[in-house]
Design an enzyme around this catalytic site. Structure first.
Site, mmCIF file in Angstrom:
data_model
loop_
_atom_site.group_PDB
_atom_site.id
_atom_site.type_symbol
_atom_site.label_atom_id
_atom_site.label_comp_id
_atom_site.label_asym_id
_atom_site.label_seq_id
_atom_site.Cartn_x
_atom_site.Cartn_y
_atom_site.Cartn_z
ATOM 1 N N GLY A 152 -5.992 2.090 11.598
ATOM 2 C CA GLY A 152 -6.032 1.334 10.350
ATOM 3 C C GLY A 152 -5.501 -0.074 10.513
ATOM 4 O O GLY A 152 -5.314 -0.779 9.512
ATOM 5 N N HIS A 153 -5.253 -0.495 11.747
ATOM 6 C CA HIS A 153 -4.635 -1.793 11.998
ATOM 7 C C HIS A 153 -5.570 -2.697 12.804
ATOM 8 O O HIS A 153 -6.282 -2.241 13.696
ATOM 9 C CB HIS A 153 -3.309 -1.622 12.752
ATOM 10 C CG HIS A 153 -2.310 -0.787 12.023
ATOM 11 N ND1 HIS A 153 -1.384 -1.318 11.152
ATOM 12 C CD2 HIS A 153 -2.112 0.550 12.016
ATOM 13 C CE1 HIS A 153 -0.649 -0.339 10.649
ATOM 14 N NE2 HIS A 153 -1.062 0.804 11.163
ATOM 15 N N HIS A 174 0.852 -1.194 0.000
ATOM 16 C CA HIS A 174 0.000 0.000 0.000
ATOM 17 C C HIS A 174 0.887 1.244 0.000
ATOM 18 O O HIS A 174 2.111 1.138 0.028
ATOM 19 C CB HIS A 174 -0.966 0.002 1.193
ATOM 20 C CG HIS A 174 -0.298 0.083 2.536
ATOM 21 N ND1 HIS A 174 0.321 -0.999 3.117
ATOM 22 C CD2 HIS A 174 -0.158 1.115 3.407
ATOM 23 C CE1 HIS A 174 0.813 -0.640 4.294
ATOM 24 N NE2 HIS A 174 0.545 0.639 4.491
ATOM 25 N N ASP A 195 0.504 -8.372 10.352
ATOM 26 C CA ASP A 195 0.577 -7.074 11.030
ATOM 27 C C ASP A 195 0.313 -7.225 12.527
ATOM 28 O O ASP A 195 -0.694 -7.807 12.937
ATOM 29 C CB ASP A 195 -0.467 -6.162 10.372
ATOM 30 C CG ASP A 195 -0.545 -4.766 10.974
ATOM 31 O OD1 ASP A 195 0.336 -4.391 11.762
ATOM 32 O OD2 ASP A 195 -1.502 -4.036 10.613
ATOM 33 N N ALA A 236 -0.902 12.921 5.531
ATOM 34 C CA ALA A 236 -1.150 13.225 4.127
ATOM 35 C C ALA A 236 -1.637 11.994 3.375
ATOM 36 O O ALA A 236 -2.494 12.088 2.494
ATOM 37 C CB ALA A 236 0.119 13.766 3.476
ATOM 38 N N ASP A 281 -0.244 -4.078 6.051
ATOM 39 C CA ASP A 281 -1.037 -3.435 7.106
ATOM 40 C C ASP A 281 -2.505 -3.592 6.745
ATOM 41 O O ASP A 281 -2.901 -3.356 5.599
ATOM 42 C CB ASP A 281 -0.695 -1.940 7.193
ATOM 43 C CG ASP A 281 0.669 -1.687 7.823
ATOM 44 O OD1 ASP A 281 1.269 -2.645 8.332
ATOM 45 O OD2 ASP A 281 1.114 -0.529 7.798
ATOM 46 N N ASP A 339 5.758 4.528 5.386
ATOM 47 C CA ASP A 339 6.580 3.488 6.004
ATOM 48 C C ASP A 339 6.635 2.213 5.164
ATOM 49 O O ASP A 339 7.279 1.232 5.553
ATOM 50 C CB ASP A 339 6.104 3.178 7.431
ATOM 51 C CG ASP A 339 4.652 2.741 7.491
ATOM 52 O OD1 ASP A 339 3.883 3.129 6.602
ATOM 53 O OD2 ASP A 339 4.279 2.023 8.436
ATOM 54 N N HIS A 340 6.000 2.256 3.974
ATOM 55 C CA HIS A 340 6.053 1.114 3.056
ATOM 56 C C HIS A 340 6.588 1.481 1.668
ATOM 57 O O HIS A 340 7.005 0.605 0.936
ATOM 58 C CB HIS A 340 4.671 0.469 2.923
ATOM 59 C CG HIS A 340 4.210 -0.208 4.175
ATOM 60 N ND1 HIS A 340 4.255 -1.574 4.355
ATOM 61 C CD2 HIS A 340 3.729 0.296 5.339
ATOM 62 C CE1 HIS A 340 3.802 -1.873 5.572
ATOM 63 N NE2 HIS A 340 3.480 -0.750 6.181
#
Length: 555
Positions: A365-366, A73, A195, A233, A163, A77-78
């Site tokens: 979101g987790h 995604h 995750d 963002a 995630d 961080d990815h």
């Protein structure tokens, strides 16, 4: 039964024991694929550092084997490290439409867009990279277009969740494809990598749509007041909900912060954000509207010093000032370690007359524990590796897997750089490779190491003393000085007596060098440094950095 003789190597270079910098290598004989390539944000002690990226030396060494980078995604961080990594490892990248769109923004900014092979995939699609067959499974997260991966290898199937959360009413797109997880589980899964971010939290995470109700209530309550909403963002779904609320209450939208402007523009272009024509205005046009007709969507929810909200709070933003009566909504929770900086921004906003709301305007979101249990139960893996989280999160996830009946010897908690080898019969850690993170400071990548950081920490704690001495090149006689300059150690005007004594200590050290006929400049500098350090410690119990500078002249 699988007859393959070789084992599958799995090598995470980040994303473990920390939040962020997710990157994992899968290697089988002469083929390597990489899943994700993210950044981490600097910790408090990383003074002056802008970003932290993974060390990909292992990939550079094995570049001929690397078949591609697969992205789950579009969060930083990815994907955030791609512009730096692709300079050295220019291989094809694969991701969903929004993910690739966000990556293209970064590559364009770094002027390497045309050099990179980019491939848009859709959930349900399968691709072959070397011996790996990768199926993309639709999931839900806090950004549209996330996917999990079912990686078929010569030793079995590996499921990598990315995630995710289980959201049956996502803002954009369809719900998570639980049926596909079940189908893959029935066929047999060798390894699950999942995750762990919210493995400590019982129950289920709430749907993203619950935030819409909170925004609706706040926008209704704050009629006549200017509203400023800060969020990540890349949280495109959250931005869409703010736009929905703005439309309902007839407000114009101003987007602030470079990353927010870029992401919103990309999401609108690709159709992931719907906005009525003429709703968005520039900061120059704000003066044409009343406060109650304005909502500002901005970066800075984590208190980042250079983000737009932080600059508004510190009165250094070039275009927008905080006004008395402004309603500021922080639509995120502080990442662990950011609590102090966020609190500082909140206090600054309050001191300028704004009201700050930072509760009930965010959902994670987790996946929480019950959602993780569901994925484990559907996939039914033989082995398990917890991913994406600090040590406590991964340990809690391991305990959760055990509670579902998995044997503890089939659960492995890895650290960055660990080499994990697996086949149908066994799985174990077999080695370790260097995975020290690389620091990005301005335009410099990797030129700031642990020694430089240690110097910065020392300077920030005790300051610097520079000792300037002019000596004869031939006789080593002192011709001028020593002059002592203090920066960040003591205020010289209020410590004049100590500085006079410090100068005398340096003169004595130089005399001793002369009597011992020491002529080597480095030894003279060391003698001065040691003598002055001992004196200052006795006087102040401080240990500043001491920098002797000897200027040699012909005399």
């Amino acid at each position: 039964m699988n007859k393959s003789k070789s084992k599958l190597k799995i090598l995470p270079l980040g994303g473990l024991e920390q939040i962020g910098m997710n990157i994992t290598i899968f290697e089988y004989e002469d083929d390597i694929i990489v899943v994700d390539c993210g950044i981490a944000f600097p910790e408090d002690e990383m003074l002056g550092i802008d970003l932290v990226i993974p060390d990909v030396e292992y990939l550079k060494t094995n570049i001929d084997k690397v078949r591609g980078i697969v992205l789950t995604h579009g969060h930083e961080d990815h994907i955030g490290a791609l512009p730096y990594v692709l300079r050295d490892i220019n291989v094809p990248i694969y991701g969903t439409k929004l993910t690739i769109g966000l990556v293209e923004n970064k590559l364009r900014e770094h002027k390497i867009l045309n050099d990179v092979n980019r491939n848009v995939i859709t959930p349900g699609q399968k691709i072959n990279l070397g011996v790996f067959n990768i199926e993309f499974i639709r999931t839900t997260h806090s950004i549209p277009d996330p996917v999990a991966l079912a990686i078929t290898t010569p030793v079995g199937v590996v499921v990598h969740t990315g995630d995710f959360k289980i959201d049956f009413t996502p803002i954009y797109g369809k719900p998570i494809d639980l049926q596909k997880f079940a189908e893959i589980g029935k066929k047999g899964v060798l390894l699950l990598m999942a995750d762990s971010t919210n493995a400590e939290r019982p129950g289920y995470t709430m749907s993203e749509t619950t935030v819409a109700r909170a925004f609706d209530e706040l926008f209704s309550e704050f009629k006549g007041k200017r509203i400023i909403v800060a969020t990540f963002a890349s949280n495109v779904d959250r931005v869409q909900q703010i736009i929905h609320a703005a439309g309902k209450y007839k407000r114009k939208v101003v987007v602030e912060g470079r990353s927010m402007i870029n992401v919103v523009a990309t999401a609108i272009e690709l159709g992931y954000i719907k906005m009525p024509p003429k709703m968005m205005i520039t900061h120059e046009e704000m003066s044409q509207y009343r406060d109650g007709q304005i909502v500002i969507i901005t970066t800075g929810s984590q208190g980042e010093p250079m983000a737009a909200l932080s600059r508004m709070a510190s009165k250094t933003h070039r275009h927008i000032n905080i006004q008395k009566g402004d309603k500021v909504i922080l639509s995120s929770k502080p990442i662990p370690g950011n609590e102090k900086t966020v609190s500082k921004v909140i206090n600054s906003l309050f001191s300028q007359g704004a009201e700050v709301i930072f509760e009930d305007t965010h959902v994670s979101g987790h996946a929480y524990q019950e959602e993780l249990k569901l994925i484990h139960s559907l996939v039914m893996p033989k082995y398990f590796i917890p991913l994406h989280g600090e040590v406590r999160h991964m340990k809690k996830h391991a305990e959760l897997a055990e509670s579902l009946g998995m044997r503890s010897d089939r659960i492995t908690i890895l650290a960055p750089g660990d080499v994990y080898e697996i086949d149908f019969h066994s799985a174990e850690k077999t080695g370790h490779v260097n995975s020290q993170p690389i620091f990005v400071d301005g335009l410099g990548v990797g030129d700031v190491g642990s020694v430089v950081l240690r110097d910065r920490q020392k300077l920030s704690q005790d300051g610097l003393l520079t000792v300037v001495i002019t000596m004869s090149k031939q006789t080593r006689e002192v011709l001028a000085g020593p002059d002592i300059v203090s920066r960040g150690f003591v205020y010289v005007r209020e410590s004049s007596d100590m500085m006079v004594e410090a100068r005398a200590v340096v003169v004595k050290a130089l005399d001793q060098c002369s009597r011992k006929n020491i002529r080597d400049w480095n030894k003279i500098k060391m003698s001065v440094r040691d003598a002055l350090r001992d004196y200052l410690w006795v006087q102040t119990k401080r240990n500043p950095m001491i920098l002797p500078v000897i200027m040699e002249v012909d005399a």
